[in-house]
Design an enzyme around this catalytic site. Structure first.
Site, mmCIF file in Angstrom:
data_model
loop_
_atom_site.group_PDB
_atom_site.id
_atom_site.type_symbol
_atom_site.label_atom_id
_atom_site.label_comp_id
_atom_site.label_asym_id
_atom_site.label_seq_id
_atom_site.Cartn_x
_atom_site.Cartn_y
_atom_site.Cartn_z
ATOM 1 N N LEU A 128 5.914 -9.670 4.245
ATOM 2 C CA LEU A 128 6.597 -8.656 4.674
ATOM 3 C C LEU A 128 5.817 -7.375 5.095
ATOM 4 O O LEU A 128 6.609 -6.386 5.713
ATOM 5 C CB LEU A 128 7.870 -8.339 3.699
ATOM 6 N N ASN A 176 0.724 -1.056 0.066
ATOM 7 C CA ASN A 176 0.060 -0.075 0.058
ATOM 8 C C ASN A 176 0.708 1.166 -0.088
ATOM 9 O O ASN A 176 0.327 2.311 0.154
ATOM 10 C CB ASN A 176 -0.958 0.124 1.098
ATOM 11 N N TYR A 203 4.094 -3.061 17.733
ATOM 12 C CA TYR A 203 4.915 -4.015 16.762
ATOM 13 C C TYR A 203 5.162 -5.341 17.350
ATOM 14 O O TYR A 203 4.968 -6.285 16.725
ATOM 15 C CB TYR A 203 6.105 -3.060 16.414
ATOM 16 N N ARG A 232 -6.046 -21.462 1.126
ATOM 17 C CA ARG A 232 -6.871 -21.895 -0.183
ATOM 18 C C ARG A 232 -5.952 -22.354 -1.176
ATOM 19 O O ARG A 232 -6.482 -23.092 -2.116
ATOM 20 C CB ARG A 232 -7.519 -20.659 -0.425
HETATM 21 P P1 NAD Z 1 9.558 -1.202 5.030
HETATM 22 O O1 NAD Z 1 9.021 -0.200 5.687
HETATM 23 O O2 NAD Z 1 10.628 -0.488 4.362
HETATM 24 O O3 NAD Z 1 8.809 -2.215 4.398
HETATM 25 C C1 NAD Z 1 7.471 -2.451 4.620
HETATM 26 C C2 NAD Z 1 6.715 -2.421 3.487
HETATM 27 O O4 NAD Z 1 5.017 -2.862 3.923
HETATM 28 C C3 NAD Z 1 6.311 -1.149 2.924
HETATM 29 O O5 NAD Z 1 6.329 -0.923 1.600
HETATM 30 C C4 NAD Z 1 5.203 -0.542 3.415
HETATM 31 O O6 NAD Z 1 4.478 0.391 2.384
HETATM 32 C C5 NAD Z 1 4.249 -2.012 3.410
HETATM 33 N N1 NAD Z 1 2.931 -1.918 4.183
HETATM 34 C C6 NAD Z 1 2.914 -1.459 5.507
HETATM 35 N N2 NAD Z 1 1.931 -1.706 5.859
HETATM 36 C C7 NAD Z 1 1.042 -2.147 5.165
HETATM 37 C C8 NAD Z 1 -0.438 -2.678 4.603
HETATM 38 N N3 NAD Z 1 -1.197 -2.547 5.517
HETATM 39 N N4 NAD Z 1 -0.694 -3.378 3.705
HETATM 40 C C9 NAD Z 1 0.222 -3.379 2.542
HETATM 41 N N5 NAD Z 1 1.509 -2.985 2.599
HETATM 42 C C10 NAD Z 1 1.947 -2.398 3.645
HETATM 43 O O7 NAD Z 1 10.188 -2.052 6.075
HETATM 44 P P2 NAD Z 1 11.401 -3.227 6.178
HETATM 45 O O8 NAD Z 1 12.511 -2.962 6.748
HETATM 46 O O9 NAD Z 1 11.482 -3.482 4.563
HETATM 47 O O10 NAD Z 1 10.662 -4.458 6.863
HETATM 48 C C11 NAD Z 1 9.948 -5.386 5.868
HETATM 49 C C12 NAD Z 1 9.381 -6.309 6.984
HETATM 50 O O11 NAD Z 1 10.529 -6.905 7.891
HETATM 51 C C13 NAD Z 1 8.669 -5.999 8.017
HETATM 52 O O12 NAD Z 1 7.404 -6.992 8.276
HETATM 53 C C14 NAD Z 1 9.403 -5.765 9.361
HETATM 54 O O13 NAD Z 1 8.555 -6.001 10.383
HETATM 55 C C15 NAD Z 1 10.509 -6.872 8.984
HETATM 56 N N6 NAD Z 1 11.675 -7.021 9.555
HETATM 57 C C16 NAD Z 1 12.502 -5.898 9.217
HETATM 58 C C17 NAD Z 1 13.757 -5.482 10.057
HETATM 59 C C18 NAD Z 1 14.869 -4.405 9.369
HETATM 60 O O14 NAD Z 1 15.534 -4.533 10.055
HETATM 61 N N7 NAD Z 1 14.895 -4.150 8.356
HETATM 62 C C19 NAD Z 1 14.116 -6.204 11.360
HETATM 63 C C20 NAD Z 1 12.895 -7.078 11.596
HETATM 64 C C21 NAD Z 1 12.011 -7.396 10.971
#
Ligand code: NAD
Ligand code: UDP
Length: 338
Positions: free
Chosen positions: A81, A42, A153, A114
């Site tokens: 993710l 989104n 979170y 599904r």
């Molecule tokens: P990011 O914010 O760059 O990416 C998250 C993506 O999810 C974004 O593109 C955002 O627009 C999208 N998003 C958020 N809410 C949404 C929704 N309701 N519907 C559809 N899309 C949605 O962050 P990231 O660092 O790339 O993290 C990606 C995943 O990895 C996340 O789930 C995060 O919790 C997990 N994670 C990341 C890290 C890190 O250090 N980068 C560490 C632990 C976990």
């Protein structure tokens, strides 16, 4: 999998959050491998520039959608993710963050059930909270404040893990759960407020570097390429879905770089690598900020043959080059919290 593609190594892969920092690198790798990739996002904390280079590829498509709402797609694998990941982003609308983790997991797990697809959850080291066990093995159950500002979170991700394991036990959905530790690299949002992006942006602009607390708190930083390799290894561990023993190891597994640094060391290293004249200034430590964090990656090494290869200074150099190459003015700060 349909009968037509049951024997093909080309899969229809959905990456929710695929336009984000980690998701866009994952999409790159999957497109490169020839899979038919659907990126669902989104664009809350990301922008199309992360995936614009993929838009013309015949095996890539972008769907603008919010994971808290149902969606009907036909896929073989799902990487879940979608979720704001930086503290400033996930605390901006904490109720929405919890909905994204929980309803997003339910919707993606429903699709996996599904379609009989395998589904991987991007969980986090935050499930360990402010850990009393160091380094953190997967068996450690964590120390999370359920009512603090990070809880939307941390508890959202913990609830998502619960859902994954209940769909696995109750519905035999083929799951994989990865606990990601702090990851950095090109395409981090310059205004996400995370420590690596903040320090690099501040150093390049000659602004004061904002070190929270006394800077003795630690993190362990993994370069994005290593992380993506770990996610794909975990998705594929055990071989094709449905073959005997393929779900013997479903996780959770820590993926991260065990080399630990204090935030003061990180600030010094970034000042040095950028050749910046920035001064380091101390700001108050945010509430519930974990004191230390280091993954125990024994399990990842044993089960996936995975370990990180990119050392911090090398990865920071590549990240600094990226930040130098972008026009910061073209990035919209997703929230006022940066
Ligand atoms: P990011 O914010 O760059 O990416 C998250 C993506 O999810 C974004 O593109 C955002 O627009 C999208 N998003 C958020 N809410 C949404 C929704 N309701 N519907 C559809 N899309 C949605 O962050 P990231 O660092 O790339 O993290 C990606 C995943 O990895 C996340 O789930 C995060 O919790 C997990 N994670 C990341 C890290 C890190 O250090 N980068 C560490 C632990 C976990
Ligand atoms: N931090 C800091 N200055 C900043 C941003 C963050 O000193 O400008 C600290 C923060 O308090 C935390 C660490 O860096 O101790 C990592 O913060 P980040 O938000 O990147 O990730 P997380 O706390 O979720 O691991």
């Amino acid at each position: 999998m349909t009968a037509a593609n049951a024997h093909s190594s080309v899969k229809r892969v959905l990456v929710s959050g695929g336009a984000g920092f980690l998701g866009s690198h994952l999409c790159d790798r999957l497109v490169e491998q020839g899979h038919d990739v659907i990126c669902l996002d989104n664009l809350f904390t990301s922008q199309k520039s992360n995936i614009v280079h993929l838009l013309g590829r015949p095996n890539f498509e972008f769907v603008r959608h919010d994971v808290t709402r149902e969606i009907w797609l036909e896929v073989d694998e799902i990487y879940n993710l979608a979720c704001p990941a930086a503290p400033g982003h996930y605390q901006y609308n904490p109720i929405k963050t919890m909905k994204t983790s929980v309803l997003g997991a339910i919707n993606m797990l429903g699709m996996a059930k599904r379609c009989r697809a395998r589904i991987l959850q991007a969980s986090t080291s935050e499930v360990y909270g402010d850990p009393e066990v160091h380094p953190q093995p997967e068996s450690y159950r964590g120390s999370v404040n359920p009512i603090g500002p990070r809880a939307c979170y941390d508890e959202g991700k913990r609830a998502a893990e619960t859902l994954f394991f209940d769909y696995y036990r109750s519905n035999r959905v083929s799951i994989r759960v990865v606990r990601i530790f702090n990851t950095y690299g090109p395409r981090m949002h310059p205004y996400d407020g995370r420590v690596v992006s903040n320090f690099i942006r501040q150093a390049l602009a000659g602004e004061a570097i904002t070190l929270f607390g006394d800077g003795s708190q630690s993190r362990s930083f993994c370069f994005v390429d290593d992380l993506v390799r770990g996610l794909i290894a975990m998705m594929n561990v055990g071989g094709p879905k449905g073959t005997p023993g393929s779900d013997d190891f479903v996780g959770p597994v820590n993926i991260g770089n065990p080399t630990e640094y204090t935030m003061a060391q990180l600030a010094q290293t970034i000042v040095e690598l950028t050749g910046s004249k920035s001064k380091i200034v101390h700001k108050p430590l945010p509430a519930d900020d974990p004191r230390q964090r280091q993954p125990d990656i024994t399990l990842a090494r044993a089960k996936l043959g995975w370990q990180p290869t990119v050392e911090l200074r090398e990865g920071l150099g590549r990240t600094i080059d990226y930040f130098k190459s972008i026009d910061m003015a073209t990035f919209r700060a997703p929230t006022p919290n940066f």
